[in-house]
Motif scaffolding. Sequence first.
Motif: not given
Length: 778
Positions: A72, A79, A667
Amino acid sequence: MRFVNPKKALVAAVAAAVSGPQLAAAETFVLEELVVTAQKREQNLQDVPVSVNVVGGEAISEGGIGNLEEMSALVPNLSINQSPQNLSIYVRGLGSGDNQGFEQSVGLFIDGVYAGRSKQFQAPFMDVASVEVLRGPQGTLFGKNTIAGAMTVNTAKPTDDVEMLLKTSYEPRYNSYDVEGVISGPITDTLKGRLAVSQSETGGYLKNTNAAIDDDEPEEQNAVVRGTLVWDASDDLEVIAKYEWGHSESTGRGYRMDGVGVWGTALQAADPNWDPNDESERTTNTEEEADTNSDSFTLTMNYALGEYELTSITGYSEFNYDEVVDGDSTSLDALRMPQSQEFDQWSQELRLTSPLGGDIDFIAGLYFQTSDFNLHRRIDTRLAEYAFVDAQLVFVPEAGAYSDYEQESETYAAFGSVTWHATEQLHLTGGLRYTIEEKDAKRNMVFTGYDTYSALADVYDPAAPAGPFPANEYGRAVGGMQLLGVYEHDVEGDRRAENVSPSLKVQYDLSDDVMLYASISKAFKSGGYNAIGNQGDDPGEYGLSPNQFDFDEEEALAFELGGKTVLMDGAAQLNFALFRTEYTDLQVSNFQGDTFIVGNAAEAISQGLEVDGTMRLSETLFLNASFAYLDAHYSKYEDASCTAGQLAATAIGQVCSQDLTDKDLANAPEWSGNIGLDQEFILSDNLLLRTHVDVAYTGEQYLSSDLDDNSKEDSHITANARVALSDADGSWEVALVGKNLTDEEIRTWSNDPLLLTGAHFSYYAPPRTVAVQFNLKY
């Protein structure tokens, strides 16, 4: 050695890119060509009209990157998070929620084989050649369609000459180590082989203070063996066979309570050793364990039909997974949840690739995949407290429930892409994908005794006298399970989805050094079923309202405008992509207690800008930098699941929902980026010193899809570094590798525990580590 400020270096790189004419007379250092297979051909990265990031196998090995989560920080708008049920991959804010019924919206491909479940491959980064991250829908070049992006992992292949590698590392703070050995080379004149073996152990970074456990968690042990053979059967036929076996064991999990609400006294009474303010402690009374065994086999055949190439990729993978989870996430003796999973998948892809050089070239393929998934799980509860059932105060006896979920899936697809080279500068590409996906699933749940498969009626007599309470033990046990939201039920369904997804791309070469492209595409992801629901949809199988067993297909319309440029006579590259993706019926999953509620959000939008560049500042100094701006939000979502606080404030008998229209997706940080410097120093004729430092920034983001404020993670900066001493020919190397050197406390997933309204728990990334590496190469 002079310290180079990364921010100043980035400014210098940008200034250099803008002042090209002034550098015409200066000495330049040409970057090596980076070859990728994003379009199923070996191409220079700068010629590929796709937003793609590439991480080489050497960088993965040297950086000690052993799992997907650590990728990430290297790729903006990517992510990857570990959560209670799964490993979820998000690109540009879009990905699959945490439910075993979901397939990944971002496809993971290992040597061309689709892996929709993270446990299919235990060590995707062992002995890797490269990893490519493609952002946006990818449907016309991959056998399995991916609606949000694709991550392709290419493992290392056998070499023409004998090669032996030994890689070791040891991290003393948490007593972690890994050992990897590789032997590769010719076996006969036409057969080459490669064998890679790894063994690793990761120590825990959270102290479980419960006296019955008293250990550091999570701890994990992994063993993987991979063998690869390449047979040149004839001048026209190449056969590649690969087998991989993996085994993983873990104890404990990487979460802890980070908000106790009104439960502090009760939690500390259950575990007097636990300090809720100590960030290095967790407490559970159940020893959480997990065990995974996996096997996979891939057979790839490349056959030359004149100037054309026919490729066949046959893939098989299976895994068995067993775990025990502390359902209340604390030392309260309230909830225990064992489960097991079995999965197997067959896939077959046939692809015909035309030669390059003419006015028209193409790629066409057929794909078939079948898979079976079984999930068996228990819920065993000892509330051991007084609770309200039917508005009366009663004692809830211990009880349990058993759920069995079975799913069969089949996918058929035809896909292709045709490029017309209208002129030397103008290239038009049209793609089309036709998909049929069929799924059958069923799930049931029955009440049992605690930690037994005996029916509840065999443990407590339903006809026994009521006694001093309003119901006998059987009735109170049933009431207690329903108080937790668990109902006996039996649901099943089958669905068939048929979809046509087109794409169109225009590529224009302004010069040998500047390429611009624009694309529009539609993408699709089939619907499915909720594997871990606790309620059904018939009367008597649910509380306030029926639980949705299935969820619908989601579709996306994607636009992208980008460019690839070479600057400073080949010493620098700068690439960018502007994008907008509009999602309809976005699949979502919300965690509530011990289960996940699945459904579809009406509409969502992901749009933004991605920029990445590389610059060779001298013969031995390299600068890499990238950043991304992201605006990912629900454009219409009026009946989203509630947060725990909203549920607690809802009147008894009322159904709770919230409107998340125009709210951010989880996210999906607005800003993210990284910058890295690599330098090599020649100390003598036989010694080299190599250094690497990278700094990554991740903006504020929600970690829970219900956008609970407790799950909002602050922005943070992390730094990694490596210093290595080696001989000139690379036959040995000693290095120090530091990760998260700023010792940031980073949450990767967050939500509310069952039963404890107002409390909160989160998964945490490992703190600072410094490992020593020792590598030998022959």
